[in-house]
Design an enzyme around this catalytic site. Structure first.
Site, PDB file in Angstrom:
ATOM      1  N   SER A  46      -6.834 -63.450  44.005  1.00  0.00           N
ATOM      2  CA  SER A  46      -8.632 -63.354  44.704  1.00  0.00           C
ATOM      3  C   SER A  46      -8.654 -64.972  45.085  1.00  0.00           C
ATOM      4  CB  SER A  46      -9.333 -62.722  43.004  1.00  0.00           C
ATOM      5  OG  SER A  46      -8.640 -61.434  43.152  1.00  0.00           O
ATOM      6  N   GLY A  52     -17.143 -66.668  50.130  1.00  0.00           N
ATOM      7  CA  GLY A  52     -17.968 -67.876  50.901  1.00  0.00           C
ATOM      8  C   GLY A  52     -18.198 -69.532  49.751  1.00  0.00           C
ATOM      9  N   GLY A  53     -17.730 -69.419  49.142  1.00  0.00           N
ATOM     10  CA  GLY A  53     -17.119 -70.911  48.689  1.00  0.00           C
ATOM     11  C   GLY A  53     -17.194 -71.257  47.374  1.00  0.00           C
ATOM     12  N   GLU A 118     -26.770 -68.925  48.554  1.00  0.00           N
ATOM     13  CA  GLU A 118     -26.564 -67.267  48.040  1.00  0.00           C
ATOM     14  C   GLU A 118     -27.491 -66.614  47.308  1.00  0.00           C
ATOM     15  OE1 GLU A 118     -22.081 -67.560  47.407  1.00  0.00           O
ATOM     16  OE2 GLU A 118     -21.106 -67.749  49.305  1.00  0.00           O
ATOM     17  N   HIS A 233     -19.791 -55.703  43.579  1.00  0.00           N
ATOM     18  CA  HIS A 233     -20.550 -56.634  44.595  1.00  0.00           C
ATOM     19  C   HIS A 233     -21.174 -55.943  45.462  1.00  0.00           C
ATOM     20  CE1 HIS A 233     -20.500 -59.480  48.047  1.00  0.00           C
ATOM     21  NE2 HIS A 233     -20.198 -60.452  47.336  1.00  0.00           N
ATOM     22  N   ARG A 278     -27.352 -60.373  41.003  1.00  0.00           N
ATOM     23  CA  ARG A 278     -26.227 -59.517  42.506  1.00  0.00           C
ATOM     24  C   ARG A 278     -25.829 -58.237  41.411  1.00  0.00           C
ATOM     25  NH1 ARG A 278     -20.253 -62.128  43.716  1.00  0.00           N
ATOM     26  NH2 ARG A 278     -21.156 -63.244  44.908  1.00  0.00           N
ATOM     27  N   HIS A 337     -15.769 -56.548  41.817  1.00  0.00           N
ATOM     28  CA  HIS A 337     -15.420 -57.747  42.432  1.00  0.00           C
ATOM     29  C   HIS A 337     -15.161 -58.992  41.429  1.00  0.00           C
ATOM     30  CE1 HIS A 337     -16.104 -60.762  45.557  1.00  0.00           C
ATOM     31  NE2 HIS A 337     -16.774 -61.571  44.246  1.00  0.00           N
ATOM     32  N   GLU A 361     -10.292 -66.698  36.277  1.00  0.00           N
ATOM     33  CA  GLU A 361     -10.746 -65.451  35.944  1.00  0.00           C
ATOM     34  C   GLU A 361     -10.535 -65.204  34.864  1.00  0.00           C
ATOM     35  OE1 GLU A 361     -11.972 -63.037  39.429  1.00  0.00           O
ATOM     36  OE2 GLU A 361     -12.270 -61.183  38.102  1.00  0.00           O
ATOM     37  N   ARG A 372     -22.435 -63.272  36.873  1.00  0.00           N
ATOM     38  CA  ARG A 372     -21.963 -64.387  37.099  1.00  0.00           C
ATOM     39  C   ARG A 372     -23.157 -65.214  38.507  1.00  0.00           C
ATOM     40  NH1 ARG A 372     -17.954 -65.539  41.379  1.00  0.00           N
ATOM     41  NH2 ARG A 372     -18.041 -63.942  42.391  1.00  0.00           N
TER      42      ARG A 372
HETATM   43  P1  FAD Z   1      -6.254 -65.609  41.559  1.00  0.00           P
HETATM   44  O1  FAD Z   1      -6.334 -66.610  42.938  1.00  0.00           O
HETATM   45  O2  FAD Z   1      -6.545 -63.945  41.242  1.00  0.00           O
HETATM   46  O3  FAD Z   1      -4.743 -66.064  41.063  1.00  0.00           O
HETATM   47  C1  FAD Z   1      -3.385 -65.078  40.415  1.00  0.00           C
HETATM   48  C2  FAD Z   1      -1.912 -65.144  40.225  1.00  0.00           C
HETATM   49  O4  FAD Z   1      -1.666 -65.101  39.057  1.00  0.00           O
HETATM   50  C3  FAD Z   1      -1.765 -64.563  41.611  1.00  0.00           C
HETATM   51  O5  FAD Z   1      -1.390 -64.858  42.235  1.00  0.00           O
HETATM   52  C4  FAD Z   1      -1.329 -63.222  40.492  1.00  0.00           C
HETATM   53  O6  FAD Z   1      -0.480 -62.536  41.272  1.00  0.00           O
HETATM   54  C5  FAD Z   1      -0.391 -64.022  39.244  1.00  0.00           C
HETATM   55  N1  FAD Z   1      -0.061 -62.922  38.528  1.00  0.00           N
HETATM   56  C6  FAD Z   1      -0.568 -62.269  37.985  1.00  0.00           C
HETATM   57  N2  FAD Z   1      -0.048 -61.863  36.705  1.00  0.00           N
HETATM   58  C7  FAD Z   1       0.954 -62.534  36.187  1.00  0.00           C
HETATM   59  C8  FAD Z   1       1.970 -62.743  35.747  1.00  0.00           C
HETATM   60  N3  FAD Z   1       2.121 -61.992  34.857  1.00  0.00           N
HETATM   61  N4  FAD Z   1       2.997 -62.914  36.253  1.00  0.00           N
HETATM   62  C9  FAD Z   1       2.752 -63.984  36.832  1.00  0.00           C
HETATM   63  N5  FAD Z   1       1.940 -64.292  37.906  1.00  0.00           N
HETATM   64  C10 FAD Z   1       0.904 -63.152  37.680  1.00  0.00           C
HETATM   65  N6  FAD Z   1     -15.212 -67.268  44.227  1.00  0.00           N
HETATM   66  C11 FAD Z   1     -16.244 -68.025  44.207  1.00  0.00           C
HETATM   67  O7  FAD Z   1     -16.883 -68.837  43.608  1.00  0.00           O
HETATM   68  N7  FAD Z   1     -16.244 -68.288  45.166  1.00  0.00           N
HETATM   69  C12 FAD Z   1     -16.219 -66.773  46.381  1.00  0.00           C
HETATM   70  O8  FAD Z   1     -16.595 -67.275  47.742  1.00  0.00           O
HETATM   71  C13 FAD Z   1     -15.393 -65.583  45.901  1.00  0.00           C
HETATM   72  N8  FAD Z   1     -15.650 -64.684  46.927  1.00  0.00           N
HETATM   73  C14 FAD Z   1     -14.212 -63.907  46.944  1.00  0.00           C
HETATM   74  C15 FAD Z   1     -14.244 -63.142  47.469  1.00  0.00           C
HETATM   75  C16 FAD Z   1     -13.177 -61.977  47.258  1.00  0.00           C
HETATM   76  C17 FAD Z   1     -12.971 -61.193  48.028  1.00  0.00           C
HETATM   77  C18 FAD Z   1     -12.810 -62.120  45.631  1.00  0.00           C
HETATM   78  C19 FAD Z   1     -11.374 -60.950  45.435  1.00  0.00           C
HETATM   79  C20 FAD Z   1     -13.199 -62.889  44.526  1.00  0.00           C
HETATM   80  C21 FAD Z   1     -13.448 -64.375  45.236  1.00  0.00           C
HETATM   81  N9  FAD Z   1     -14.185 -64.756  44.315  1.00  0.00           N
HETATM   82  C22 FAD Z   1     -15.057 -65.730  44.985  1.00  0.00           C
HETATM   83  C23 FAD Z   1     -13.816 -65.246  43.079  1.00  0.00           C
HETATM   84  C24 FAD Z   1     -12.796 -65.663  42.821  1.00  0.00           C
HETATM   85  O9  FAD Z   1     -11.808 -66.178  43.993  1.00  0.00           O
HETATM   86  C25 FAD Z   1     -11.662 -65.609  41.733  1.00  0.00           C
HETATM   87  O10 FAD Z   1     -12.144 -65.761  40.052  1.00  0.00           O
HETATM   88  C26 FAD Z   1     -10.449 -66.931  41.286  1.00  0.00           C
HETATM   89  O11 FAD Z   1     -10.070 -66.986  42.580  1.00  0.00           O
HETATM   90  C27 FAD Z   1      -9.423 -66.347  40.672  1.00  0.00           C
HETATM   91  O12 FAD Z   1      -9.056 -67.294  40.880  1.00  0.00           O
HETATM   92  P2  FAD Z   1      -7.769 -67.626  39.698  1.00  0.00           P
HETATM   93  O13 FAD Z   1      -6.654 -68.508  39.756  1.00  0.00           O
HETATM   94  O14 FAD Z   1      -7.777 -67.280  38.174  1.00  0.00           O
HETATM   95  O15 FAD Z   1      -6.806 -65.816  40.361  1.00  0.00           O
HETATM   96  C1  SIN Z   2     -19.200 -63.690  48.513  1.00  0.00           C
HETATM   97  O1  SIN Z   2     -19.040 -64.491  49.058  1.00  0.00           O
HETATM   98  O2  SIN Z   2     -20.402 -62.947  48.489  1.00  0.00           O
HETATM   99  C2  SIN Z   2     -18.541 -63.611  46.832  1.00  0.00           C
HETATM  100  C3  SIN Z   2     -18.799 -64.960  46.534  1.00  0.00           C
HETATM  101  C4  SIN Z   2     -18.524 -65.502  44.851  1.00  0.00           C
HETATM  102  O3  SIN Z   2     -17.897 -64.117  44.292  1.00  0.00           O
HETATM  103  O4  SIN Z   2     -18.829 -65.940  44.320  1.00  0.00           O
END
Ligand code: FAD
Ligand code: SIN
Length: 514
Positions: A46, A52-53, A118, A233, A278, A337, A361, A372
């Site tokens: 994700s 957004g940021g 936001e 979302h 939201r 989302h 996450e 959130r």
């Molecule tokens: P991820 O970035 O999802 O990374 C998880 C990684 O684990 C992936 O690379 C995956 O392949 C790997 N993985 C999964 N299972 C396994 C396994 N069994 N073995 C090995 N690898 C594995 N949040 C904000 O604060 N601001 C924003 O603007 C925002 N915009 C968003 C827009 C979108 C479209 C989405 C979907 C989410 C957004 N969010 C935003 C939420 C935020 O992006 C996520 O909560 C955050 O990036 C999660 O980071 P993470 O490192 O926990 O997971």
């Molecule tokens: C968005 O840009 O609306 C997503 C931001 C977020 O999920 O925190």
């Protein structure tokens, strides 16, 4: 099973290479770590899609206390106040850490961070990169930094499939990759696997994020927390397909309004209007669409011709789907989302199983409560990763002990059959009948060896927790229990407890069928 035990150079194994996983690895340097990345490094998850940021109190009239107050308000009484204080206090320094690691944030004419607004934030405090390309820029910089750090060994294309627990402690894991199935002996494992959107029919997450970390932890006996709280979302682009592109809340932050096909601005009388929390906006859109209306985000007056320069990624997605956001309203619908719940962790990111930490996450830190606050998750991933790293550094290593090989390596998971079940049961609005209907089939699958077993186990915990919460709060809205509780309480559930909930209801279901 021919398990090859990979020789590790000591140190932790980090599962997942998104923002949370890479930041944990970088924070632990120069301690050796192994990072497992299911997909190509920087190509999945994700984080890459974030628009957004990151929320941080950096404005001249802003403060971490004000950021905390907005977080608590959006969380609808369920946040852990200590966690909220911890994360909002640490947010400004976390932005500086990212900038030092090479993240190129957008700046104003004076060189200060450009700050956006936001929903439910009472100050402009969203730090961004590339207009609406924050996630892409974060991953570019962190992948580069991780590759340049000698203490970080990255195994690409390697997926963790099972944690190995002996005497209630983590002692290794089983993974599958290009070389087949391997086992790694490790007494410190970090889950950083991201969200659960791939368990739903309609989600802004990549379909490859389907709660793998929750399944790993739950099967190892770890407690999960607040799993019934799922954020929808309000404004995904209303196009067919599993992962509709997101139309960032920042577009509403710039003044775009929500209308239906008659042109009525239906959020006008709601406190906060389009920038209400939201869950409130998502439910309003959901209900309007359920009544047969179409909903649009109208950015013509607020942005017009500026749309494509302020939001290049969203503009491109609109144009690719035949919509010109400068001149016509954008069709939108709610989509899953974000997961407020996850593996229950303490302030250091420790789960209830010794040797298992969780961040990003996949963790339930208590920051988000029942809903959130926008842009609080990227910052949670950065701050949470640092807390996990400090905790690991101060935890003494146990004597390396090779774990017993598993009798049967778990096969690759397939969540496809779970999507309709979970989407029907645990959507924007829930009720006892739809939740109960999903419990028995999910429990049966979770106990099976089918490719859907792990996705079913995660979905089961969500449905059981939603069934048990007989009131409405934040993103958890029960049609049959619309009232808000006087004193909201966080929830905890294990896989065994979720199975027991399903089993306890089975006779009722059988009697009804007879
Ligand atoms: P991820 O970035 O999802 O990374 C998880 C990684 O684990 C992936 O690379 C995956 O392949 C790997 N993985 C999964 N299972 C396994 C396994 N069994 N073995 C090995 N690898 C594995 N949040 C904000 O604060 N601001 C924003 O603007 C925002 N915009 C968003 C827009 C979108 C479209 C989405 C979907 C989410 C957004 N969010 C935003 C939420 C935020 O992006 C996520 O909560 C955050 O990036 C999660 O980071 P993470 O490192 O926990 O997971
Ligand atoms: C968005 O840009 O609306 C997503 C931001 C977020 O999920 O925190």
């Amino acid at each position: 099973m021919n398990a090859e035990f990979l020789p590790l150079r000591g140190g932790a194994v980090i599962i997942g290479a998104g923002l949370a996983g890479l930041m944990t690895a970088l924070e632990l340097a120069p301690r050796p770590v192994v990072v497992l990345s299911k997909g190509p490094l920087g190509g999945e998850g994700s984080t890459l899609l974030a628009q957004g940021g990151l929320a941080a109190a950096l404005g001249a009239t802003d403060s971490p206390q004000a950021h905390a107050a907005d977080t608590l308000r959006a969380g609808d009484g369920l946040c852990d106040p200590a966690a909220v204080e911890f994360f909002t206090d640490a947010a400004p320094a976390a932005i500086e850490i990212l900038a030092r690691l090479g993240v190129r944030f957008d700046r104003d004419a004076n060189g200060a961070y450009a700050l956006g607004l936001e929903a439910a934030h009472r100050s402009a405090r969203i730090v961004r990169a590339g207009g609406d390309g924050s996630g892409r820029e974060l991953m570019r910089a962190l992948v580069e930094a991780a590759r340049a750090t000698p203490s970080i060994a990255i195994l690409e294309g390697v997926e963790a499939r099972r944690l190995i627990v002996e005497e209630s402690k983590i002692c290794g894991l089983v993974a599958s990759g290009p070389a087949g199935v391997v086992s790694l002996a490790a007494d410190k494992v970090v889950i950083a696997t991201g969200g659960i959107g791939g368990l739903f029919e309609d989600s802004t997450n990549p379909p490859t994020s389907f709660g793998q970390g929750l399944a790993l932890a739950a099967r190892a006996g770890a407690a999960l927390a607040d799993v019934e709280f799922i954020q929808f979302h309000p404004t995904a682009l209303d196009v067919a397909g599993l992962s509709p592109p997101l139309v960032s809340e920042a577009v509403r932050g710039e003044g775009a309004i929500l209308i239906d096909e008659t042109g009525e601005r239906f959020m006008a009388d709601t406190p906060g209007a389009e920038l209400a929390p939201r869950d409130i906006v998502a439910r309003a859109i959901w209900r309007r669409r359920a009544a047969g209306r179409r909903v649009y985000l109208d950015a013509r007056a607020a942005l017009g011709a500026r749309f494509a320069t302020r939001f290049p990624t969203i503009a491109a997605a609109c144009v690719a789907n035949g919509v010109d956001p400068a001149h016509e309203p954008i069709p939108v619908r709610p989509a899953q989302h974000y997961h407020m719940g996850g593996v229950a962790v303490d302030a250091e990111g420790r789960s209830s199983v010794a040797g298992l930490w969780v961040c990003g996450e996949a963790a339930a830190t208590g920051l988000h409560g029942a809903n959130r606050l926008a842009s609080n998750s990227l910052i949670e991933a950065v701050v949470g990763a640092a807390a996990v790293a400090r905790s690991i550094e101060t935890t003494s290593s146990r004597e390396a002990k090779l774990p017993r090989a598993l009798n049967r390596p778990p096969s690759a998971s397939d969540p496809r059959s779970i999507r309709p079940l979970l989407s029907r049961a645990a959507g924007v609005e829930r009720d006892a009948a739809s939740l109960r209907a999903a419990l028995a089939p999910l429990a049966a699958l979770a106990r099976s060896t089918a490719p859907s077993a792990d996705p079913a186990a995660v979905a089961l915990t969500i449905v059981a927790a939603a069934f048990r919460r007989e009131h409405s709060l934040g993103a958890h809205f029960r049609l049959d229990f619309p009232q808000r509780p006087a004193a909201p309480r966080r929830s905890r559930i294990t896989l065994d407890e979720a199975l027991a909930t399903a089993d306890a209801l089975a006779p009722v279901a059988l009697a009804k069928r007879a």
